[in-house]
Design a protein around this motif. Structure first.
Motif, PDB file in Angstrom:
ATOM      1  N   THR A  97       1.518  12.367  -0.981  1.00 51.83           N
ATOM      2  CA  THR A  97       0.914  12.034   0.015  1.00 51.83           C
ATOM      3  C   THR A  97       1.414  11.225   1.098  1.00 51.83           C
ATOM      4  N   GLN A  98       2.568  10.155   0.496  1.00 55.99           N
ATOM      5  CA  GLN A  98       3.168   9.605   1.614  1.00 55.99           C
ATOM      6  C   GLN A  98       4.032  10.513   2.278  1.00 55.99           C
ATOM      7  N   ALA A 105       2.124  12.236   5.024  1.00 58.78           N
ATOM      8  CA  ALA A 105       1.653  11.545   6.104  1.00 58.78           C
ATOM      9  C   ALA A 105       2.780  11.025   7.142  1.00 58.78           C
ATOM     10  N   VAL A 124       0.506  -1.088  -0.023  1.00 60.27           N
ATOM     11  CA  VAL A 124      -0.045   0.024   0.023  1.00 60.27           C
ATOM     12  C   VAL A 124       0.827   1.248  -0.014  1.00 60.27           C
ATOM     13  N   LEU A 125       1.903   1.202   0.693  1.00 60.07           N
ATOM     14  CA  LEU A 125       2.921   2.158   0.818  1.00 60.07           C
ATOM     15  C   LEU A 125       3.522   2.581  -0.666  1.00 60.07           C
ATOM     16  N   GLU A 126       3.946   1.442  -1.096  1.00 58.52           N
ATOM     17  CA  GLU A 126       4.631   1.659  -2.363  1.00 58.52           C
ATOM     18  C   GLU A 126       3.458   2.127  -3.477  1.00 58.52           C
ATOM     19  N   ALA A 183       0.931   4.380  -2.997  1.00 55.09           N
ATOM     20  CA  ALA A 183       0.501   5.577  -2.390  1.00 55.09           C
ATOM     21  C   ALA A 183       1.314   6.648  -3.279  1.00 55.09           C
ATOM     22  N   ASP A 184       0.642   7.754  -3.317  1.00 53.20           N
ATOM     23  CA  ASP A 184       1.129   8.694  -4.253  1.00 53.20           C
ATOM     24  C   ASP A 184       2.355   9.336  -3.309  1.00 53.20           C
TER      25      ASP A 184
END
Length: 153
Positions: free
Chosen positions: A21-22, A25, A13-15, A17-18
């Motif tokens: 945005t990452q 966060a 999910v982390l990879e 993600a934009d």
């Protein structure tokens, strides 16, 4: 034949993600982590910021009625959260205690494990519905302000 380990879902999910945005966060989490205050104090401060944001949103709504609505999620009105938490803990205990080799009772494969999990869930809920084992009572006693705020709201 090569066997590869299943990648970690969180990393996938982390990879995906934009990146912007990452980073945002990660920066927010680092800001919360870097403060020397304890977790409860940090959460109280964040709730205060959310409440201030809600008040500002109400003021903005009065000035701009076509703006997108802002919604703040509020805590439940009773100690039900503690009881559900205790039920979850009891479910985990019960599921651990159930026999591993029980295909004759629950069935084979995924369906059997689902039935076993559902049984553990119901047993945990029923055990917590009575007096339970005291987890909910101790949590409610440890956080009386949360309980009083919920009753007032």
């Amino acid at each position: 034949m090569i066997v590869t380990a299943t990648p970690d879902l969180v990393l996938d999910v982390l990879e995906a993600a934009d990146p912007v945005t990452q980073r945002a966060a990660t920066a927010k989490l680092d800001a919360l982590k870097s403060s020397d205050a304890d977790f409860a104090a940090t959460m109280e401060a964040e709730v205060g910021k959310a409440a201030a944001g809600e008040q500002a949103a109400k003021t903005a709504d009065a000035q701009a009625p076509n703006a997108a609505p802002v919604r703040v999620i509020k805590a439940p009105a009773s100690g039900d959260v503690y009881r559900k938490f205790e039920a979850f803990i009891l479910q985990t205990f019960v599921e651990t205690m159930l026999p591993k080799e029980s295909e004759e009772v629950f069935g084979k494969g995924t369906a059997g494990s689902v039935w076993k999990s559902m049984l553990a869930e119901q047993l945990g809920n029923q055990l917590a519905a009575g007096k339970g084992i005291g987890i909910a009572r101790q949590l409610a006693a440890a956080h009386p302000a949360v309980r009083d705020d919920a009753k007032a709201g």
